[in-house]
Scaffold this active site. Structure first.
Site, PDB file in Angstrom:
ATOM      1  N   CYS A 243      -0.536   3.920   2.207  1.00 19.76           N
ATOM      2  CA  CYS A 243      -0.565   3.848   3.439  1.00 19.76           C
ATOM      3  C   CYS A 243       1.174   4.024   3.921  1.00 19.76           C
ATOM      4  CB  CYS A 243      -0.447   2.608   4.152  1.00 19.76           C
ATOM      5  SG  CYS A 243      -2.236   1.963   3.263  1.00 19.76           S
ATOM      6  N   ASP A 244       2.176   3.650   3.222  1.00 17.05           N
ATOM      7  CA  ASP A 244       3.551   3.699   3.719  1.00 17.05           C
ATOM      8  C   ASP A 244       4.440   4.605   2.903  1.00 17.05           C
ATOM      9  OD1 ASP A 244       2.668   1.756   5.481  1.00 17.05           O
ATOM     10  OD2 ASP A 244       2.875   0.090   4.087  1.00 17.05           O
TER      11      ASP A 244
ATOM     12  N   CYS B  36       0.881  -1.253  -0.067  1.00 18.23           N
ATOM     13  CA  CYS B  36      -0.052   0.080  -0.077  1.00 18.23           C
ATOM     14  C   CYS B  36       0.878   1.342  -0.026  1.00 18.23           C
ATOM     15  CB  CYS B  36      -0.815  -0.125   1.089  1.00 18.23           C
ATOM     16  SG  CYS B  36      -1.955   1.474   0.998  1.00 18.23           S
TER      17      CYS B  36
END
Length: 315
Positions: free
Chosen positions: A135-136, A132
């Protein structure tokens, strides 16, 4: 006979459990093979509202579970092997539990990111391997990263990562990309993106604490080399966890559950879907939690007989 059963314990399922338990609906929550969902594979979560300094993924899920338990949600460990949604009450056969009958059902079984299945990959998830970028990506500011994939999602994530990373290398096992022309053009015009096409990933390299490279094989020459990197983002798609339903619920061509726009209603009255199992666009913890809230409210109104929707005209 249960009033409502929730399948899945990611952000969507746990949020639904919190709302239904507070409404005194006494929900039964069935935990699958990965309690807590994909967030249990994540280290630090910095984009979930309310946590100024971030929160560890497993800790966030554990707290959400405890919150649901506090209000009376009951958790059972097992996984569904068979469902009968053709008549009321619905019947679920659950490995390790037996048969459960319920008036209402919330499907929050999520979607599983497809992995490469190469050495060093699974053990380094959260330590340099991610599925992701949204997300990261923030954690790779000023660093070198690799995107593995050739579809629209891979191109989108490659462009997104250039906001943070100093260099993004796209690795794809074919010479031609599967992405649409507009997405390819956008990526190829980005000066921060380099290309390693016709290369097959064969091993994730780590120093024991973090990822340091990706070993690939040139499909034309057969030669192997290691591309140095600080992070590897695998973007080869997701698989919604809907196979156990045996096509009883309407899905799109890729298996994601169809819901009535603006609701969590499926084609079967009394069955609701929330989280990533019905969302292939956003796939974020906060959006999953939001749909979990929606599913709980939809289910509560249905079970109390106050729903006004005409299911015969739903989909």
């Amino acid at each position: 006979m249960e009033k409502v059963v929730i399948l899945g314990t990611g952000p969507a399922g746990l949020t639904a459990a919190i709302y239904l338990a507070r409404a005194n609906m006494k929900p039964i929550v069935i935990e699958g093979t990965q309690p807590g969902g994909q967030l249990t594979l994540t280290t630090e979560v910095e984009n979930f509202p309310g946590f100024v300094d971030g929160v560890m993924g497993p800790e966030l899920m554990d707290n959400m579970r405890k919150q649901a338990e506090r209000f009376g949600a009951e958790f059972k460990r097992g996984w569904v092997t068979e469902t009968d949604l053709s008549k009321k009450p619905f019947t679920l056969k659950v490995n390790g539990i037996g048969e459960i009958q319920t008036e209402g059902l919330i499907l929050s079984t999520g979607a599983s990111a497809k992995l490469l299945g190469i050495p060093g990959e699974s053990e380094n998830i959260g330590r340099g391997v991610s599925t992701c970028a949204t997300c990261d990506g923030f954690f790779y500011r000023g660093k070198k990263v690799i995107i593995v994939g050739g579809g629209d999602s891979a191109m989108e994530e490659a462009n997104f990562l250039t906001k943070f990373a100093s260099e993004v290398t796209v690795v794809h096992r074919r010479e031609e990309l599967r992405a649409s022309k507009i997405m390819q053009d956008r990526a190829k015009e980005n000066e921060k993106i380099s290309w390693a096409l016709n290369n097959t990933p064969i091993e994730v390299i780590s120093d024991g604490t973090k990822v340091t490279g990706l070993k690939v094989r040139d499909n034309e020459t057969g030669k192997e080399k290691t591309i140095e990197t600080d992070g590897i983002f695998v973007a080869i798609g997701h698989t919604p966890n809907t196979a156990f339903l045996n096509a009883q619920i309407e899905t799109d061509e890729t298996g994601y559950i169809n819901v009535v726009p603006g609701t969590t209603e499926t084609n079967i009255p009394g069955v609701f879907a929330c989280g990533d199992v019905q969302d292939k666009k956003y796939r974020q913890a906060i959006t999953a939690a939001g749909t979990g809230c929606m599913a709980a409210l939809d289910a509560e109104r249905y079970l109390e007989g106050t729903a006004t929707h005409d299911w015969s005209k739903s989909l």
